[in-house]
Motif scaffolding. Structure first.
Motif, PDB file in Angstrom:
ATOM      1  N   THR A 116      -5.647  -7.213  25.256  1.00  0.00           N
ATOM      2  CA  THR A 116      -5.961  -5.871  25.743  1.00  0.00           C
ATOM      3  C   THR A 116      -5.222  -4.827  24.908  1.00  0.00           C
ATOM      4  O   THR A 116      -4.033  -4.974  24.631  1.00  0.00           O
ATOM      5  N   GLY A 117      -5.966  -3.812  24.494  1.00  0.00           N
ATOM      6  CA  GLY A 117      -5.356  -2.779  23.663  1.00  0.00           C
ATOM      7  C   GLY A 117      -5.105  -3.224  22.239  1.00  0.00           C
ATOM      8  O   GLY A 117      -4.222  -2.681  21.560  1.00  0.00           O
ATOM      9  N   PHE A 118      -5.887  -4.186  21.762  1.00  0.00           N
ATOM     10  CA  PHE A 118      -5.645  -4.748  20.430  1.00  0.00           C
ATOM     11  C   PHE A 118      -5.594  -3.702  19.308  1.00  0.00           C
ATOM     12  O   PHE A 118      -4.718  -3.795  18.431  1.00  0.00           O
ATOM     13  N   PRO A 119      -6.475  -2.708  19.286  1.00  0.00           N
ATOM     14  CA  PRO A 119      -6.356  -1.718  18.204  1.00  0.00           C
ATOM     15  C   PRO A 119      -4.989  -1.037  18.155  1.00  0.00           C
ATOM     16  O   PRO A 119      -4.474  -0.726  17.079  1.00  0.00           O
ATOM     17  N   LEU A 120      -4.392  -0.844  19.322  1.00  0.00           N
ATOM     18  CA  LEU A 120      -3.067  -0.220  19.393  1.00  0.00           C
ATOM     19  C   LEU A 120      -1.966  -1.181  18.939  1.00  0.00           C
ATOM     20  O   LEU A 120      -0.979  -0.767  18.319  1.00  0.00           O
ATOM     21  N   LEU A 121      -2.154  -2.476  19.221  1.00  0.00           N
ATOM     22  CA  LEU A 121      -1.100  -3.465  18.978  1.00  0.00           C
ATOM     23  C   LEU A 121      -1.262  -4.204  17.652  1.00  0.00           C
ATOM     24  O   LEU A 121      -0.328  -4.879  17.204  1.00  0.00           O
ATOM     25  N   ARG A 122      -2.406  -4.066  17.043  1.00  0.00           N
ATOM     26  CA  ARG A 122      -2.785  -4.914  15.908  1.00  0.00           C
ATOM     27  C   ARG A 122      -1.766  -4.899  14.770  1.00  0.00           C
ATOM     28  O   ARG A 122      -1.369  -5.949  14.258  1.00  0.00           O
ATOM     29  N   ARG A 123      -1.341  -3.718  14.354  1.00  0.00           N
ATOM     30  CA  ARG A 123      -0.432  -3.648  13.208  1.00  0.00           C
ATOM     31  C   ARG A 123       0.887  -4.345  13.507  1.00  0.00           C
ATOM     32  O   ARG A 123       1.380  -5.139  12.696  1.00  0.00           O
ATOM     33  N   GLU A 124       1.451  -4.087  14.681  1.00  0.00           N
ATOM     34  CA  GLU A 124       2.742  -4.673  15.016  1.00  0.00           C
ATOM     35  C   GLU A 124       2.651  -6.190  15.143  1.00  0.00           C
ATOM     36  O   GLU A 124       3.560  -6.918  14.720  1.00  0.00           O
ATOM     37  N   LEU A 125       1.541  -6.681  15.704  1.00  0.00           N
ATOM     38  CA  LEU A 125       1.347  -8.130  15.812  1.00  0.00           C
ATOM     39  C   LEU A 125       1.159  -8.767  14.438  1.00  0.00           C
ATOM     40  O   LEU A 125       1.749  -9.806  14.127  1.00  0.00           O
ATOM     41  N   SER A 126       0.351  -8.141  13.612  1.00  0.00           N
ATOM     42  CA  SER A 126       0.006  -8.726  12.314  1.00  0.00           C
ATOM     43  C   SER A 126       1.206  -8.814  11.386  1.00  0.00           C
ATOM     44  O   SER A 126       1.315  -9.741  10.574  1.00  0.00           O
ATOM     45  N   LEU A 127       2.117  -7.854  11.480  1.00  0.00           N
ATOM     46  CA  LEU A 127       3.263  -7.830  10.573  1.00  0.00           C
ATOM     47  C   LEU A 127       4.241  -8.970  10.831  1.00  0.00           C
ATOM     48  O   LEU A 127       5.102  -9.257   9.986  1.00  0.00           O
ATOM     49  N   VAL A 128       4.102  -9.651  11.970  1.00  0.00           N
ATOM     50  CA  VAL A 128       4.978 -10.790  12.268  1.00  0.00           C
ATOM     51  C   VAL A 128       4.431 -12.080  11.650  1.00  0.00           C
ATOM     52  O   VAL A 128       5.170 -13.056  11.492  1.00  0.00           O
ATOM     53  N   VAL A 129       3.151 -12.100  11.283  1.00  0.00           N
ATOM     54  CA  VAL A 129       2.570 -13.296  10.664  1.00  0.00           C
ATOM     55  C   VAL A 129       3.325 -13.626   9.387  1.00  0.00           C
ATOM     56  O   VAL A 129       3.641 -12.753   8.575  1.00  0.00           O
ATOM     57  N   ASP A 130       3.625 -14.909   9.210  1.00  0.00           N
ATOM     58  CA  ASP A 130       4.341 -15.364   8.014  1.00  0.00           C
ATOM     59  C   ASP A 130       3.633 -14.873   6.757  1.00  0.00           C
ATOM     60  O   ASP A 130       2.416 -15.005   6.639  1.00  0.00           O
ATOM     61  N   PRO A 131       4.380 -14.288   5.803  1.00  0.00           N
ATOM     62  CA  PRO A 131       3.744 -13.771   4.587  1.00  0.00           C
ATOM     63  C   PRO A 131       2.928 -14.812   3.826  1.00  0.00           C
ATOM     64  O   PRO A 131       1.934 -14.473   3.187  1.00  0.00           O
ATOM     65  N   SER A 132       3.326 -16.091   3.907  1.00  0.00           N
ATOM     66  CA  SER A 132       2.573 -17.134   3.212  1.00  0.00           C
ATOM     67  C   SER A 132       1.223 -17.403   3.862  1.00  0.00           C
ATOM     68  O   SER A 132       0.348 -18.021   3.250  1.00  0.00           O
ATOM     69  N   LEU A 133       1.036 -16.943   5.097  1.00  0.00           N
ATOM     70  CA  LEU A 133      -0.214 -17.149   5.832  1.00  0.00           C
ATOM     71  C   LEU A 133      -1.081 -15.897   5.879  1.00  0.00           C
ATOM     72  O   LEU A 133      -2.292 -15.985   6.052  1.00  0.00           O
ATOM     73  N   TYR A 134      -0.455 -14.760   5.727  1.00  0.00           N
ATOM     74  CA  TYR A 134      -1.143 -13.497   6.001  1.00  0.00           C
ATOM     75  C   TYR A 134      -2.432 -13.328   5.196  1.00  0.00           C
ATOM     76  O   TYR A 134      -3.442 -12.837   5.713  1.00  0.00           O
ATOM     77  N   ALA A 135      -2.416 -13.736   3.937  1.00  0.00           N
ATOM     78  CA  ALA A 135      -3.589 -13.535   3.077  1.00  0.00           C
ATOM     79  C   ALA A 135      -4.796 -14.342   3.534  1.00  0.00           C
ATOM     80  O   ALA A 135      -5.927 -14.068   3.118  1.00  0.00           O
ATOM     81  N   GLU A 136      -4.586 -15.335   4.405  1.00  0.00           N
ATOM     82  CA  GLU A 136      -5.690 -16.155   4.888  1.00  0.00           C
ATOM     83  C   GLU A 136      -6.465 -15.489   6.021  1.00  0.00           C
ATOM     84  O   GLU A 136      -7.537 -15.964   6.409  1.00  0.00           O
TER      85      GLU A 136
END
Length: 275
Positions: A116-136
């Motif tokens: 819920t509220g993903f557009p608001l939370l998306r950036r903060e959630l995504s930045l926690v993804v491991d950098p080695s995985l993010y490009a996938e």
């Protein structure tokens, strides 16, 4: 939302799972009985394991009921572990990269629900993804972000803990932004040998989820049912809603539960977010 099924057991033609049952997944794509939406026509996907190193994937933005290629392929492909998903978008685009299941190496992941509220939370959630995985990350869905958060938190080694940490993290971020009930999910993931399925929501009113009962017991109850005699004793199904009306064939997965299925052994474990 969406509808999905996870099958493991004796190898079957995909059409036996997707088309043959009275309330098949393709039927649910048009006339879901228990879903939030009756129609799940925003694309579909099928993942299966065969002799190749990686699981196969077939994804399409067509409605499942209207895709000729799905009909053709499902009459030719046989597999002993299958994930299938029909999608009802919660706001993100209808495109192939947003169709489930998602794949990383040998692991598949599919989801019914939403952040819920993903557009608001998306950036903060995504930045926690491991950098080695993010490009996938190829698509724009909350479901794919959940997958890569779970991978970041150790999905390859300990799925229940990784998904619990993911749920706890999403809830913490959501509530920091004033979202009362951030997470709604029924999730399935597999490494090709074991299937884990989770039913959880922040408001404790999760989307429906069911698992099949023991095939041997059903054979005793229905000795004249040919379908049951064509399945191996280790056959297990976890589904968003039952595929038929055979009495005793399905049990609802309780709220806040993890289902673990491997080699015909099924275990239900309590599940909750870790923070």
């Amino acid at each position: 939302m969406c509808r999905w099924l996870a099958y493991s057991g004796s190898p079957v033609l995909l059409e036996e799972l997707l088309y043959a049952p009275a309330n098949s997944l393709v039927t649910q794509s048009r006339h879901s009985r228990l879903g939030v939406e009756t129609t799940n026509g925003d694309g579909f996907g099928v993942g299966w394991y065969s002799t190749a190193p990686l699981p196969g994937l077939f994804l399409s933005t067509e409605p499942a009921w209207n895709d000729r290629n799905l009909r053709e392929l499902s009459a030719q492909i046989t597999a002993g572990l299958v994930f299938a998903h029909v999608r009802a978008s919660t706001g993100t685009a209808v495109q192939q990269t947003n169709c489930h299941p998602f794949r990383h190496g040998r692991r598949l992941w599919m989801h019914n629900g939403l952040i819920t509220g993903f557009p608001l939370l998306r950036r903060e959630l995504s930045l926690v993804v491991d950098p080695s995985l993010y490009a996938e990350i190829e698509g724009s869905t909350d479901s794919e972000v959940l997958f890569f958060l779970a991978l970041t938190f150790g999905l390859e080694h300990d799925p229940p803990t990784a998904v619990a940490r993911t749920a706890g993290f999403v809830e913490a971020i959501g509530r920091n932004h004033g979202v009362a009930h951030p997470l709604q999910m029924t999730v399935a993931t597999t490494d090709g040998e074991t299937t884990w399925a989770f039913r959880y929501s922040s408001e404790r009113r999760s989307r429906t989820l069911f698992h099949s009962t023991d095939i041997t017991t059903l054979r005793q109850q229905y000795p004249d049912n040919p379908t049951l005699h064509g399945l191996s004793p280790d056959t297990r199904l976890v589904v968003s809603e039952p595929l038929g009306d055979l009495h005793g064939a399905w049990r609802e997965v309780p709220e806040s539960t993890c289902v673990v299925a491997r080699g015909g052994v099924e275990e239900l474990l309590p599940f909750g977010p870790l923070r």
